[in-house]
Design an enzyme around this catalytic site. Structure first.
Site, mmCIF file in Angstrom:
data_model
loop_
_atom_site.group_PDB
_atom_site.id
_atom_site.type_symbol
_atom_site.label_atom_id
_atom_site.label_comp_id
_atom_site.label_asym_id
_atom_site.label_seq_id
_atom_site.Cartn_x
_atom_site.Cartn_y
_atom_site.Cartn_z
ATOM 1 N N HIS A 162 0.803 -1.213 0.000
ATOM 2 C CA HIS A 162 0.000 0.000 0.000
ATOM 3 C C HIS A 162 0.840 1.269 0.000
ATOM 4 C CE1 HIS A 162 -3.808 2.228 0.833
ATOM 5 N NE2 HIS A 162 -4.325 1.153 0.285
ATOM 6 N N ASP B 173 -7.302 4.057 9.289
ATOM 7 C CA ASP B 173 -8.646 4.026 8.704
ATOM 8 C C ASP B 173 -8.877 2.787 7.851
ATOM 9 O OD1 ASP B 173 -9.404 6.394 9.887
ATOM 10 O OD2 ASP B 173 -8.804 7.632 8.189
ATOM 11 N N GLU C 270 -12.400 12.803 13.655
ATOM 12 C CA GLU C 270 -11.788 13.087 12.354
ATOM 13 C C GLU C 270 -12.616 14.168 11.670
ATOM 14 O OE1 GLU C 270 -10.614 10.144 9.595
ATOM 15 O OE2 GLU C 270 -9.471 8.943 11.046
#
Length: 572
Positions: free
Chosen positions: A132, A202, A318
């Site tokens: 990633h 997340d 957030e």
């Protein structure tokens, strides 16, 4: 006549390659049996032989060929090499010589030690989790990629060595996990014991070693700290090929270096993660703001409650920025019913921009009766647009895994495997209003190309002894431009346009004197890296000399050149 000659040449070349392969194979095995080859030489011969194997279309396990003592799989299979040559960012490509699927930490130790001891023909090592990275940080074109997690392991039954499957210690409240374990699997394992890690990212389909090499942040960081502050102990293979256990008390220098160390000092093979009792459900709330100063004031107020009892604070804080008229309806329809769409223009926005505060309250059966009252009490102290309160209720695991559901939708539309020119910045609290004016209401225009997260964190929740660099203020913001480039003919969604916009944002920060720090940093010169680390550069360099003196680890970060390429200490 010409065609016959061509076929003859091809056949002759193939026979020659086969003979070369047989000779090298026989020679290497005999030398290995008599212990006349070093580990490094065995590996280099392995790569050469394997390339010949691929060329002539034969298949054989290179670890069996040379009896290297690696019990996993050392692969030059084109599909493995192809996978390791790319990452989520799809912005760079680098083919490794081979890909190691380790069976244990010992496999990693052997290969890294071979690279470290290689004098004449060096090679580098890059550890790869779920791939990633954005800018090729886990890639190498002159060495081995160690696939810590991934498809090969899962086809065999597990991506994790059996000896290091998650082991939960209920009484002590921690779990031991393999460095390549994905956080989603850590969650599933710990929930079986009614426990869960305290701090998250997340997106859960990331490896433990990958996030701990950066920081690992989400909406819990304001009171739990990043993931790197919730680690008790690590096993690390250093750049010298040494497998060391480290913690606050044991090899503490290595422990703090590796946490947030961008893979520069070692490969995390085991992590001991702190746990807490897992809640059952989550109340998930989103509210909108049209005024930026009101939005940030409320966010900063909420994170100031971090020391209060759970009943008097939210568990997650957030937010994100909405500058695209279409995005608000996409956001709202993904969260609620698409009926009655909201128009940005109908909410009296400041400069055509809306700000969304996202908060959650964890609860279970024992606290369900009081949750509504606690949420209502906290919301009364905020100054959002009163008509914009949107709430949903779901299982704790479903909330944590929420981004994966969005991933599946994007994959179904062919919109996941596209370039991702992401830019993540830490902005000091004192300059966040200037950033809003210059970027959200300036550079971005009315198109985003993807989500833009923004939320504050408390600096004292971060351990300054780690390798991570944050702004020198008590409160700083993450601003994350998580955008996707699409080849759909729209200029403002093209990779070139988004990359140019990223450069404009960085230039604005520089010219405005905003001392921003990149999270998941990407630089190409030593001057930029020295500036990034600031006062920490001296310590960072000393740690590199101590734990990876030949600069063979994580060269995709482009901080140091391998010693066999250059005798200087210059960055790539």
């Amino acid at each position: 006549m010409y065609q016959t000659k061509t076929k003859t040449k091809v056949k002759t070349k193939t026979i020659f390659c086969v003979l070369c392969w047989c000779c090298l194979n026989y020679l290497a095995i005999k030398l290995a049996e008599k212990e006349l080859l070093s580990m490094a030489s065995k590996l280099l011969l392995t790569f050469a032989i394997c390339r010949l194997i691929v060329t002539v279309g034969l298949t054989m396990d290179p670890t069996e060929l040379l009896r290297l003592g690696v019990y996993g799989q050392l692969s030059v299979d084109p599909s493995d090499v192809q996978t390791a040559s790319l990452d989520f960012g799809m912005l760079s490509r680098a083919e490794p010589w081979a890909v190691l699927h380790p069976a244990s930490a010992d496999d990693i130790t052997r290969v890294v030690k071979a690279a470290y001891e290689s004098e004449a023909h060096g090679f580098t090592i890059s550890a790869r989790g779920h791939g990633h990275s954005i800018n090729g940080q886990a890639q190498t074109s002159n060495g081995v990629v160690i696939q810590m997690s991934g498809s090969r392991g899962r086809r065999l039954g597990s991506s994790t060595p059996a000896a290091l499957r998650p082991h939960v210690y209920e009484k002590e409240r921690y779990v031991d996990v393999w460095g390549g374990e994905l956080w989603i699997d850590v969650l599933r394992s710990t929930l079986e014991h009614g426990l869960a890690p305290k701090s998250w990212t997340d997106y859960l389909y990331l490896s433990v070693g990958g996030t701990l090499s950066n920081a690992g942040i989400s909406g819990q960081a304001f009171h739990q700290g990043p993931q790197i502050t919730n680690v008790h102990e690590l096993d690390v293979v250093t750049g010298k090929g040494e497998l060391l256990t480290c913690s606050e008390e044991q090899n503490s220098g290595l422990f703090h270096a590796v946490l947030g160390g961008l893979g520069q000092f070692g490969i995390i093979t085991r992590a001991r993660i702190s746990l807490e009792p897992a809640p059952k459900r989550v109340r998930w709330i989103r509210v909108l703001y049209s005024d930026f100063s009101t939005f940030t004031r409320d966010q900063e107020y909420l994170i100031s409650l971090h020391e209060l009892p759970a009943s008097q604070k939210f568990d997650y804080v957030e937010g994100f920025v909405i500058v695209d008229e279409g995005l608000i309806n996409n956001w709202r329809s993904s969260f609620f019913s698409p009926r009655n769409p909201v128009k940005i223009t109908s909410l009296g926005t400041d400069g055509g921009v809306l700000y969304c505060l996202e908060i959650t309250k964890n609860y279970d059966e024992s606290t369900a009766d009081t949750t509504d009252q606690e949420v209502e009490s906290l919301l009364k102290k905020l100054n959002f647009i009163q008509s914009s309160v949107f709430t949903t209720d779901l299982l704790y695991v479903d909330f944590l895994d929420r981004v994966h559901k969005a991933e599946l939708k994007l994959r179904s539309k062919g919109l996941w495997e596209v370039p991702h020119p992401w830019l993540n910045l830490f902005i000091p609290k004192s300059r966040i209003a200037d950033f809003d004016k210059g970027v959200f209401k300036g550079i971005l225009g009315n198109k985003t190309g993807g989500p833009i997260l923004i939320y504050p964190m408390n600096k004292h929740k971060w351990d300054n002894r780690s390798s991570v660099v944050t702004p020198d203020e008590d409160v700083f913001y993450l601003v994350a431009f998580l955008r996707s480039a699409l080849d759909n003919g729209e200029e403002m969604q093209s990779l070139e346009y988004l990359n140019h916009q990223n450069r404009q944002i960085l230039k604005f920060c520089d010219e405005a004197g905003i001392k921003a720090k990149q999270y998941l940093p990407h630089y190409t010169t030593q001057e930029e890296w020295v500036d990034h680390f600031g006062d920490k550069w001296g310590q960072f360099y000393q740690r590199k000399m101590e734990f990876d003196p030949r600069y063979i680890l994580a060269t995709g970060q482009r901080i140091f050149k391998p010693s066999f390429q250059s005798s200087s200490n210059m960055a790539l």
